[in-house]
Scaffold this motif. Sequence first.
Motif, PDB file in Angstrom:
ATOM      1  N   GLU A  18       0.822  -1.215   0.000  1.00  0.00           N
ATOM      2  CA  GLU A  18       0.000   0.000   0.000  1.00  0.00           C
ATOM      3  C   GLU A  18       0.856   1.266   0.000  1.00  0.00           C
ATOM      4  O   GLU A  18       0.520   2.261  -0.643  1.00  0.00           O
ATOM      5  N   ALA A  19       1.989   1.249   0.716  1.00  0.00           N
ATOM      6  CA  ALA A  19       2.858   2.427   0.780  1.00  0.00           C
ATOM      7  C   ALA A  19       3.409   2.787  -0.597  1.00  0.00           C
ATOM      8  O   ALA A  19       3.550   3.972  -0.929  1.00  0.00           O
ATOM      9  N   MET A  20       3.715   1.815  -1.430  1.00  0.00           N
ATOM     10  CA  MET A  20       4.205   2.096  -2.781  1.00  0.00           C
ATOM     11  C   MET A  20       3.094   2.696  -3.642  1.00  0.00           C
ATOM     12  O   MET A  20       3.323   3.638  -4.402  1.00  0.00           O
ATOM     13  N   LYS A  21       1.893   2.149  -3.536  1.00  0.00           N
ATOM     14  CA  LYS A  21       0.754   2.691  -4.295  1.00  0.00           C
ATOM     15  C   LYS A  21       0.496   4.136  -3.892  1.00  0.00           C
ATOM     16  O   LYS A  21       0.281   5.003  -4.750  1.00  0.00           O
ATOM     17  N   LYS A  22       0.529   4.405  -2.600  1.00  0.00           N
ATOM     18  CA  LYS A  22       0.285   5.758  -2.121  1.00  0.00           C
ATOM     19  C   LYS A  22       1.410   6.704  -2.532  1.00  0.00           C
ATOM     20  O   LYS A  22       1.169   7.875  -2.809  1.00  0.00           O
ATOM     21  N   TYR A  39       4.214  17.495   2.055  1.00  0.00           N
ATOM     22  CA  TYR A  39       3.458  17.349   3.301  1.00  0.00           C
ATOM     23  C   TYR A  39       1.961  17.259   3.026  1.00  0.00           C
ATOM     24  O   TYR A  39       1.273  16.385   3.542  1.00  0.00           O
ATOM     25  N   GLU A  40       1.460  18.181   2.205  1.00  0.00           N
ATOM     26  CA  GLU A  40       0.028  18.198   1.889  1.00  0.00           C
ATOM     27  C   GLU A  40      -0.387  16.919   1.157  1.00  0.00           C
ATOM     28  O   GLU A  40      -1.414  16.316   1.472  1.00  0.00           O
ATOM     29  N   ALA A  41       0.409  16.479   0.211  1.00  0.00           N
ATOM     30  CA  ALA A  41       0.064  15.301  -0.585  1.00  0.00           C
ATOM     31  C   ALA A  41       0.074  14.025   0.259  1.00  0.00           C
ATOM     32  O   ALA A  41      -0.852  13.223   0.165  1.00  0.00           O
ATOM     33  N   VAL A  42       1.100  13.840   1.094  1.00  0.00           N
ATOM     34  CA  VAL A  42       1.135  12.624   1.913  1.00  0.00           C
ATOM     35  C   VAL A  42       0.005  12.621   2.933  1.00  0.00           C
ATOM     36  O   VAL A  42      -0.580  11.577   3.227  1.00  0.00           O
ATOM     37  N   ARG A  43      -0.329  13.783   3.444  1.00  0.00           N
ATOM     38  CA  ARG A  43      -1.451  13.881   4.387  1.00  0.00           C
ATOM     39  C   ARG A  43      -2.753  13.482   3.697  1.00  0.00           C
ATOM     40  O   ARG A  43      -3.555  12.724   4.238  1.00  0.00           O
ATOM     41  N   ASP A  44      -2.952  13.969   2.471  1.00  0.00           N
ATOM     42  CA  ASP A  44      -4.185  13.696   1.739  1.00  0.00           C
ATOM     43  C   ASP A  44      -4.361  12.220   1.385  1.00  0.00           C
ATOM     44  O   ASP A  44      -5.474  11.726   1.351  1.00  0.00           O
ATOM     45  N   VAL A  45      -3.263  11.522   1.110  1.00  0.00           N
ATOM     46  CA  VAL A  45      -3.382  10.098   0.748  1.00  0.00           C
ATOM     47  C   VAL A  45      -3.209   9.163   1.945  1.00  0.00           C
ATOM     48  O   VAL A  45      -3.403   7.960   1.819  1.00  0.00           O
TER      49      VAL A  45
END
Length: 149
Positions: A18-22, A39-45
């Motif tokens: 899942e971490a690779m897909k995200k 930061y914003e992108a990792v928070r959103d996914v």
Amino acid sequence: MADYSEKFYLVRSDILPEAMKKTLDVKAMLERGKAESIYEAVRDVGLSRSAYYKYKDAVYPFQTMVKEQIVTLFFHLEDQKGSLSNLLAVAAGFGCNVLTIHQTIPIQGKANVTLSLNTAGMTEEMNSLMQDMQGLSFVDNVEVLSSGA
């Protein structure tokens, strides 16, 4: 144990962690401007920044790797005025696009430089580029760290 450091594999997405897909989702968001920062992108996914940084240079959409030919070169250079710009000029002269540059601080008159190049637009063979770069008076050594398409 086998050395997998320079091999590439085509893997079906349903078996990726899942971490690779995200991580791929984060990269797509950043590329499309759907997020202003990592930061914003990792928070959103719903992905940690450490997981993103772990996988960001290791996982690519298939289409990206088909379109781009990426080569990473390592140089041991003498510390001379203009050496990096001359090295980049040679790469550009061969039709390469510089993707990343990392240069260490010179110690005892020597510096290490790592260049990642997109070679899709190269006008000559890779061997010619390597010979021209090795022939520069300030280049002590050049090595291919990774290559793939």
